[in-house]
Design a protein around this motif. Structure first.
Motif, PDB file in Angstrom:
ATOM      1  N   ASP A 128      -2.191   0.011  10.805  1.00  0.00           N
ATOM      2  CA  ASP A 128      -1.839  -0.883   9.705  1.00  0.00           C
ATOM      3  C   ASP A 128      -2.753  -0.587   8.518  1.00  0.00           C
ATOM      4  O   ASP A 128      -3.772  -1.232   8.321  1.00  0.00           O
ATOM      5  CB  ASP A 128      -1.964  -2.339  10.152  1.00  0.00           C
ATOM      6  CG  ASP A 128      -1.346  -3.292   9.151  1.00  0.00           C
ATOM      7  OD1 ASP A 128      -0.532  -2.835   8.331  1.00  0.00           O
ATOM      8  OD2 ASP A 128      -1.684  -4.491   9.189  1.00  0.00           O
ATOM      9  N   LEU A 129      -2.376   0.420   7.722  1.00  0.00           N
ATOM     10  CA  LEU A 129      -3.171   0.867   6.576  1.00  0.00           C
ATOM     11  C   LEU A 129      -2.313   0.940   5.313  1.00  0.00           C
ATOM     12  O   LEU A 129      -2.077   2.019   4.765  1.00  0.00           O
ATOM     13  CB  LEU A 129      -3.775   2.247   6.865  1.00  0.00           C
ATOM     14  CG  LEU A 129      -4.683   2.374   8.078  1.00  0.00           C
ATOM     15  CD1 LEU A 129      -4.971   3.822   8.378  1.00  0.00           C
ATOM     16  CD2 LEU A 129      -5.954   1.602   7.839  1.00  0.00           C
ATOM     17  N   PRO A 130      -1.855  -0.192   4.816  1.00  0.00           N
ATOM     18  CA  PRO A 130      -0.999  -0.131   3.614  1.00  0.00           C
ATOM     19  C   PRO A 130      -1.730   0.399   2.383  1.00  0.00           C
ATOM     20  O   PRO A 130      -1.110   0.985   1.501  1.00  0.00           O
ATOM     21  CB  PRO A 130      -0.538  -1.574   3.417  1.00  0.00           C
ATOM     22  CG  PRO A 130      -1.508  -2.414   4.158  1.00  0.00           C
ATOM     23  CD  PRO A 130      -2.014  -1.566   5.290  1.00  0.00           C
ATOM     24  N   VAL A 131      -3.049   0.231   2.315  1.00  0.00           N
ATOM     25  CA  VAL A 131      -3.808   0.733   1.160  1.00  0.00           C
ATOM     26  C   VAL A 131      -3.748   2.254   1.106  1.00  0.00           C
ATOM     27  O   VAL A 131      -3.605   2.847   0.030  1.00  0.00           O
ATOM     28  CB  VAL A 131      -5.264   0.229   1.215  1.00  0.00           C
ATOM     29  CG1 VAL A 131      -6.090   0.865   0.131  1.00  0.00           C
ATOM     30  CG2 VAL A 131      -5.299  -1.276   1.124  1.00  0.00           C
ATOM     31  N   VAL A 132      -3.831   2.900   2.265  1.00  0.00           N
ATOM     32  CA  VAL A 132      -3.743   4.362   2.305  1.00  0.00           C
ATOM     33  C   VAL A 132      -2.376   4.813   1.818  1.00  0.00           C
ATOM     34  O   VAL A 132      -2.263   5.780   1.058  1.00  0.00           O
ATOM     35  CB  VAL A 132      -4.034   4.885   3.727  1.00  0.00           C
ATOM     36  CG1 VAL A 132      -3.793   6.371   3.826  1.00  0.00           C
ATOM     37  CG2 VAL A 132      -5.454   4.542   4.146  1.00  0.00           C
ATOM     38  N   LEU A 133      -1.356   4.108   2.236  1.00  0.00           N
ATOM     39  CA  LEU A 133      -0.008   4.438   1.789  1.00  0.00           C
ATOM     40  C   LEU A 133       0.133   4.245   0.281  1.00  0.00           C
ATOM     41  O   LEU A 133       0.742   5.069  -0.405  1.00  0.00           O
ATOM     42  CB  LEU A 133       1.014   3.579   2.532  1.00  0.00           C
ATOM     43  CG  LEU A 133       2.470   3.940   2.327  1.00  0.00           C
ATOM     44  CD1 LEU A 133       2.756   5.332   2.866  1.00  0.00           C
ATOM     45  CD2 LEU A 133       3.350   2.928   3.006  1.00  0.00           C
ATOM     46  N   LEU A 134      -0.462   3.172  -0.243  1.00  0.00           N
ATOM     47  CA  LEU A 134      -0.396   2.921  -1.685  1.00  0.00           C
ATOM     48  C   LEU A 134      -1.176   3.961  -2.483  1.00  0.00           C
ATOM     49  O   LEU A 134      -0.860   4.214  -3.650  1.00  0.00           O
ATOM     50  CB  LEU A 134      -0.915   1.523  -2.006  1.00  0.00           C
ATOM     51  CG  LEU A 134      -0.012   0.373  -1.575  1.00  0.00           C
ATOM     52  CD1 LEU A 134      -0.733  -0.958  -1.764  1.00  0.00           C
ATOM     53  CD2 LEU A 134       1.288   0.384  -2.341  1.00  0.00           C
ATOM     54  N   LEU A 135      -2.192   4.567  -1.896  1.00  0.00           N
ATOM     55  CA  LEU A 135      -2.945   5.613  -2.579  1.00  0.00           C
ATOM     56  C   LEU A 135      -2.309   6.991  -2.400  1.00  0.00           C
ATOM     57  O   LEU A 135      -2.399   7.839  -3.293  1.00  0.00           O
ATOM     58  CB  LEU A 135      -4.383   5.641  -2.067  1.00  0.00           C
ATOM     59  CG  LEU A 135      -5.227   4.410  -2.384  1.00  0.00           C
ATOM     60  CD1 LEU A 135      -6.596   4.525  -1.720  1.00  0.00           C
ATOM     61  CD2 LEU A 135      -5.375   4.218  -3.872  1.00  0.00           C
ATOM     62  N   LEU A 136      -1.676   7.210  -1.270  1.00  0.00           N
ATOM     63  CA  LEU A 136      -1.075   8.507  -0.985  1.00  0.00           C
ATOM     64  C   LEU A 136       0.231   8.722  -1.757  1.00  0.00           C
ATOM     65  O   LEU A 136       0.530   9.843  -2.163  1.00  0.00           O
ATOM     66  CB  LEU A 136      -0.822   8.634   0.523  1.00  0.00           C
ATOM     67  CG  LEU A 136      -0.396   9.987   1.045  1.00  0.00           C
ATOM     68  CD1 LEU A 136      -1.488  11.010   0.762  1.00  0.00           C
ATOM     69  CD2 LEU A 136      -0.118   9.900   2.529  1.00  0.00           C
TER      70      LEU A 136
END
Length: 112
Positions: free
Chosen positions: A80-88
Motif C-alpha cells: 500500500d504505497l500510493p505516494v510512490v505511485l503518485l511520484l512514479l
C-alpha cells in the motif's frame, strides 16, 4: 516557458478525446516548432507532461479519497504505497514527453 504552457494546454485537451500516447506527437510537434536546443526540448517536454500527469493523478487521488491509488499500488507493488505511485506517474509521462520533445528538435535539426 511558452513551450511548456502550450504543451500543457494541447496535451490536456488531446488526452480528453484521444489515447494517452497522444502526448508524444503533441510534444514532438511543439518542440520541433519552438525549441532552441536538444536539452531544452527534453526539459520542456518532460516538465509539460509531468505537470499534467501529476495534477491529474492528484485529482484522481483526492476525488477517490485515495482508494484508487491505494488499490493500484497494491496491484503494481504488492504494498500500500500510493505516494510512490503518485511520484512514479509523472516521471513516466515526463520521460515520454521529454524524449518525444528531444526527437522533435533533432528531426528539425536533421532536416536543415
Amino acid at each position: 516557458m511558452r513551450s511548456i504552457l502550450i504543451i500543457i494546454v494541447l496535451s490536456t485537451i488531446a488526452q480528453l478525446f484521444l489515447p494517452w500516447w497522444i502526448i508524444a506527437p503533441v510534444t514532438f510537434g511543439i518542440c520541433w516548432w519552438l525549441s532552441q536546443s536538444s536539452g531544452r526540448a527534453f526539459l520542456e517536454g518532460f516538465a509539460g507532461i509531468a505537470l499534467v500527469w501529476l495534477v491529474y493523478a492528484l485529482w484522481l487521488h483526492i476525488r477517490t479519497d485515495g482508494i484508487l491509488t491505494g488499490r493500484m499500488s497494491q496491484l503494481l507493488f504488492k504494498a500500500d504505497l500510493p505516494v510512490v505511485l503518485l511520484l512514479l506517474t509523472p516521471v513516466i509521462g515526463g520521460l515520454v514527453g521529454g524524449l518525444a520533445g528531444m526527437a522533435g528538435y533533432q528531426v528539425r535539426r536533421a532536416l536543415r
